[in-house]
Enzyme design. Structure first.
Site, PDB file in Angstrom:
ATOM      1  N   GLY A 113      39.875  45.243  39.908  1.00  0.00           N
ATOM      2  CA  GLY A 113      38.526  44.931  40.376  1.00  0.00           C
ATOM      3  C   GLY A 113      37.505  44.692  39.285  1.00  0.00           C
ATOM      4  O   GLY A 113      36.311  44.936  39.488  1.00  0.00           O
ATOM      5  N   GLU A 164      35.611  34.593  33.519  1.00  0.00           N
ATOM      6  CA  GLU A 164      35.461  34.795  34.969  1.00  0.00           C
ATOM      7  C   GLU A 164      34.234  35.671  35.264  1.00  0.00           C
ATOM      8  O   GLU A 164      33.456  35.378  36.173  1.00  0.00           O
ATOM      9  CB  GLU A 164      36.705  35.481  35.551  1.00  0.00           C
ATOM     10  CG  GLU A 164      37.949  34.620  35.531  1.00  0.00           C
ATOM     11  CD  GLU A 164      39.155  35.297  36.169  1.00  0.00           C
ATOM     12  OE1 GLU A 164      40.034  34.584  36.659  1.00  0.00           O
ATOM     13  OE2 GLU A 164      39.231  36.550  36.179  1.00  0.00           O
ATOM     14  N   ASN A 204      36.488  41.786  38.286  1.00  0.00           N
ATOM     15  CA  ASN A 204      35.589  40.738  38.793  1.00  0.00           C
ATOM     16  C   ASN A 204      34.638  41.300  39.838  1.00  0.00           C
ATOM     17  O   ASN A 204      33.453  40.932  39.870  1.00  0.00           O
ATOM     18  CB  ASN A 204      36.393  39.564  39.371  1.00  0.00           C
ATOM     19  CG  ASN A 204      36.831  38.612  38.287  1.00  0.00           C
ATOM     20  OD1 ASN A 204      36.034  37.843  37.770  1.00  0.00           O
ATOM     21  ND2 ASN A 204      38.102  38.701  37.895  1.00  0.00           N
ATOM     22  N   HIS A 237      39.933  32.055  39.956  1.00  0.00           N
ATOM     23  CA  HIS A 237      41.347  31.893  39.611  1.00  0.00           C
ATOM     24  C   HIS A 237      41.509  31.758  38.096  1.00  0.00           C
ATOM     25  O   HIS A 237      40.750  31.016  37.460  1.00  0.00           O
ATOM     26  CB  HIS A 237      41.915  30.650  40.319  1.00  0.00           C
ATOM     27  CG  HIS A 237      43.372  30.480  40.080  1.00  0.00           C
ATOM     28  ND1 HIS A 237      44.320  31.284  40.686  1.00  0.00           N
ATOM     29  CD2 HIS A 237      44.061  29.632  39.272  1.00  0.00           C
ATOM     30  CE1 HIS A 237      45.526  30.924  40.270  1.00  0.00           C
ATOM     31  NE2 HIS A 237      45.392  29.931  39.415  1.00  0.00           N
TER      32      HIS A 237
HETATM   33  C1  GAR Z   1      41.592  37.696  38.105  1.00  0.00           C
HETATM   34  O1  GAR Z   1      41.941  37.160  36.856  1.00  0.00           O
HETATM   35  C2  GAR Z   1      41.605  36.627  39.159  1.00  0.00           C
HETATM   36  O2  GAR Z   1      41.252  35.375  38.693  1.00  0.00           O
HETATM   37  C3  GAR Z   1      43.060  36.654  39.581  1.00  0.00           C
HETATM   38  O3  GAR Z   1      43.371  38.002  39.639  1.00  0.00           O
HETATM   39  C4  GAR Z   1      42.658  38.685  38.611  1.00  0.00           C
HETATM   40  C5  GAR Z   1      42.042  39.922  39.208  1.00  0.00           C
HETATM   41  O4  GAR Z   1      41.527  40.741  38.211  1.00  0.00           O
HETATM   42  N1  GAR Z   1      43.247  35.971  40.836  1.00  0.00           N
HETATM   43  C6  GAR Z   1      44.295  35.204  41.107  1.00  0.00           C
HETATM   44  O5  GAR Z   1      45.264  35.091  40.363  1.00  0.00           O
HETATM   45  C7  GAR Z   1      44.230  34.477  42.449  1.00  0.00           C
HETATM   46  N2  GAR Z   1      45.229  33.499  42.551  1.00  0.00           N
HETATM   47  P1  GAR Z   1      40.490  41.898  38.554  1.00  0.00           P
HETATM   48  O6  GAR Z   1      41.132  42.783  39.644  1.00  0.00           O
HETATM   49  O7  GAR Z   1      40.365  42.653  37.261  1.00  0.00           O
HETATM   50  O8  GAR Z   1      39.213  41.269  39.005  1.00  0.00           O
END
Ligand code: GAR
Length: 207
Positions: A13, A176, A15, A111
């Protein structure tokens, strides 16, 4: 009335945290993160949400007969809370067409690749294994196909000699964490127009 946002996440989490931090500093415009929803009971994002005093909801996919029943349940939880905008933040599940339809044009996703290259759950590893020199991050509207909808922002990240999936993903996440809140704010402020696959963001809302 502030725009009510739900974040969907399956993992750590970071993001979601970037969006929570942006909301608390006023950088998400007139909005409120009202719910953090996960498909995993052990997702780190749930602790982050609790620390931030945001309602958390674990919706167990195994309790439903299939993707469509799950999508219906998700939409019901959101409608009950008057959620208007959904931010997918590492939600590792394909959403059913009925859910996408219920929130058409109001679901954002982030993404870790320059779409349409490397969609899917292993985007960082796939780019490394392919040997590309550049990858990046994409923020886009979600549609009925995974990692497919109209693109709001993209930014490249160079792949360096010796990069591992972890080091590369770390640098992509930095991008991101910066891009996603800007995109959410632009949508909340009504500065984003979509025509087919073409997305236009007003100049003043791009940073
Ligand atoms: C992020 O890098 C996001 O872009 C990716 O999962 C990660 C979650 O990280 N999403 C995908 O791959 C969707 N296809 P987080 O839990 O640290 O935010």
């Amino acid at each position: 009335m502030p725009t009510k946002i739900a974040i969907f996440a399956s993992g750590d989490g970071t993001n979601a945290q970037a969006l929570i931090d942006a909301a608390s500093s006023g950088a998400l415009g007139d909005s409120e993160i009202a719910l953090i929803l996960s498909d995993r009971p052990d997702a780190g994002v749930l602790d982050r949400a609790e620390s931030a005093g945001i309602e958390v909801l674990f919706v167990d996919p195994t309790s439903y007969s299939g993707r469509s029943a799950y999508g219906e349940a998700l939409a019901k939880h959101l409608k009950e809370r008057s959620i208007e905008l959904v931010c997918l933040a590492g939600f590792m599940r394909i959403l059913a067409a009925n859910f996408i339809k219920a929130y058409e044009g109001r679901i954002l996703n982030v993404h870790p690749a320059l779409l349409p290259s490397f969609p899917g759950a292993r985007a960082v590893r796939d780019a490394l294994e392919w040997g590309t020199k550049i990858t990046g991050a994409t923020v886009h509207f979600a549609d009925e196909k995974a990692d497919h909808g109209p693109i709001i922002f993209q930014e490249s990240v160079e792949i360096l000699t010796g990069d591992t999936e972890e080091t590369l993903h770390e640098r992509i996440k930095e991008v991101e964490h910066r891009l996603y809140p800007i995109a959410v704010r632009a949508v909340v402020d009504g500065k984003v127009r979509v025509e087919g696959r073409q997305v236009t963001v007003d100049e003043e809302a791009r940073t």
